[in-house]
Design a protein around this motif. Structure first.
Motif, mmCIF file in Angstrom:
data_model
loop_
_atom_site.group_PDB
_atom_site.id
_atom_site.type_symbol
_atom_site.label_atom_id
_atom_site.label_comp_id
_atom_site.label_asym_id
_atom_site.label_seq_id
_atom_site.Cartn_x
_atom_site.Cartn_y
_atom_site.Cartn_z
ATOM 1 N N ASP A 1 -3.281 2.879 -13.198
ATOM 2 C CA ASP A 1 -2.491 1.681 -13.457
ATOM 3 C C ASP A 1 -1.565 1.270 -12.321
ATOM 4 O O ASP A 1 -0.712 0.402 -12.497
ATOM 5 N N ARG B 1 -4.954 -1.737 -8.968
ATOM 6 C CA ARG B 1 -5.278 -3.064 -9.504
ATOM 7 C C ARG B 1 -5.764 -3.982 -8.388
ATOM 8 O O ARG B 1 -6.771 -4.688 -8.537
ATOM 9 N N TYR C 1 -8.800 -6.547 -15.030
ATOM 10 C CA TYR C 1 -8.395 -5.150 -14.935
ATOM 11 C C TYR C 1 -7.545 -4.831 -16.147
ATOM 12 O O TYR C 1 -6.478 -5.426 -16.338
ATOM 13 N N VAL D 1 -5.761 -1.695 -18.416
ATOM 14 C CA VAL D 1 -5.343 -0.298 -18.304
ATOM 15 C C VAL D 1 -5.420 0.396 -19.663
ATOM 16 O O VAL D 1 -5.054 -0.172 -20.696
#
Length: 223
Positions: free
Chosen positions: A81, A86, A97, A99
């Motif tokens: 993360d 990212r 994206y 998490v």
């Protein structure tokens, strides 16, 4: 609509597949090599891709797919993360994206958003090719204003052809997309269904729009 989910945590993979299966056909892979092989078939509308997977990590899988010309939208789903991760994911060709841990509703919403942006989400939309109109919500087909009854597989076959008009689709691609990798039929079913589809379109003169590419597959003429 067909998705590829790549995740090496088997219990999580099973949960994701179960979550998405009410809305999509779902193929799965647990390592980078299988993910790359399946991704290169170009039969999926979107890919949900973990980063930390065995053999080839998710970033490298996507870089190779993009290098090979794949435009399939990709959602990274990963525990990594950091801002750096990212950025790396998006720079490697990712479209979104998310998490871990994640909410099921958000995952499905993000996938639908990817499909809308790519133009692939036809489940509740109408798509057209010349005088052929496919009503996604009702899964009905009108040809030159006349309702034409088709089976579910005939519908999916025509939908796939229209979505890829102007592109040569191999028999293997069509088989994997419409029937799936784990189907108990053989690839010969593609020729049978293509024959029936042409018969359904013949009264309207559209059967000649589907070209047989000898030794390869089929192509729907680009308008």
């Amino acid at each position: 609509m067909r998705l590829l989910v790549v995740e090496d945590n088997i219990s999580l993979l099973e949960s994701i597949v179960q979550l998405l299966s009410d809305e999509f056909e779902v193929d799965q892979a647990t390592n980078g090599e299988d993910a790359l092989f399946l991704g290169l078939q170009n039969i999926h509308d979107a890919i949900v891709l973990d980063v930390m997977i065995p053999e080839i990590d998710g970033f490298e899988v996507l870089k190779t797919l993009r290098k090979e010309g794949s435009k399939t939208p990709v959602l990274f789903l990963t525990a990594r993360d950091s801002l750096e991760d990212r950025v790396k994911g998006l720079d490697s060709g990712g479209d979104d994206y998310l998490v871990k841990p994640f909410q099921a509703a958000e995952l499905k919403a993000r996938i639908r958003a990817l499909l809308r942006r790519s133009g692939s989400l036809t489940t509740n939309q109408t798509i057209q090719y010349r005088g052929i109109e496919m009503l996604g919500k009702e899964r009905e087909i009108n040809v030159d204003g006349e309702h034409v009854k088709m089976t579910s597989k005939q519908y999916e076959l025509l939908e796939y052809m229209i979505q890829n008009k102007g592109a040569i689709l191999t028999k293997e691609q069509i088989y994997d997309r419409v029937w799936g990798f784990d189907s108990d039929t053989t690839i010969a079913i593609v020729e049978v269904f293509m024959h029936h589809l042409r018969k359904k379109l013949e009264p309207f003169g559209y059967q000649t729009d589907i070209k047989t590419i000898r030794g390869v597959g089929y192509m729907l003429n680009d308008e």
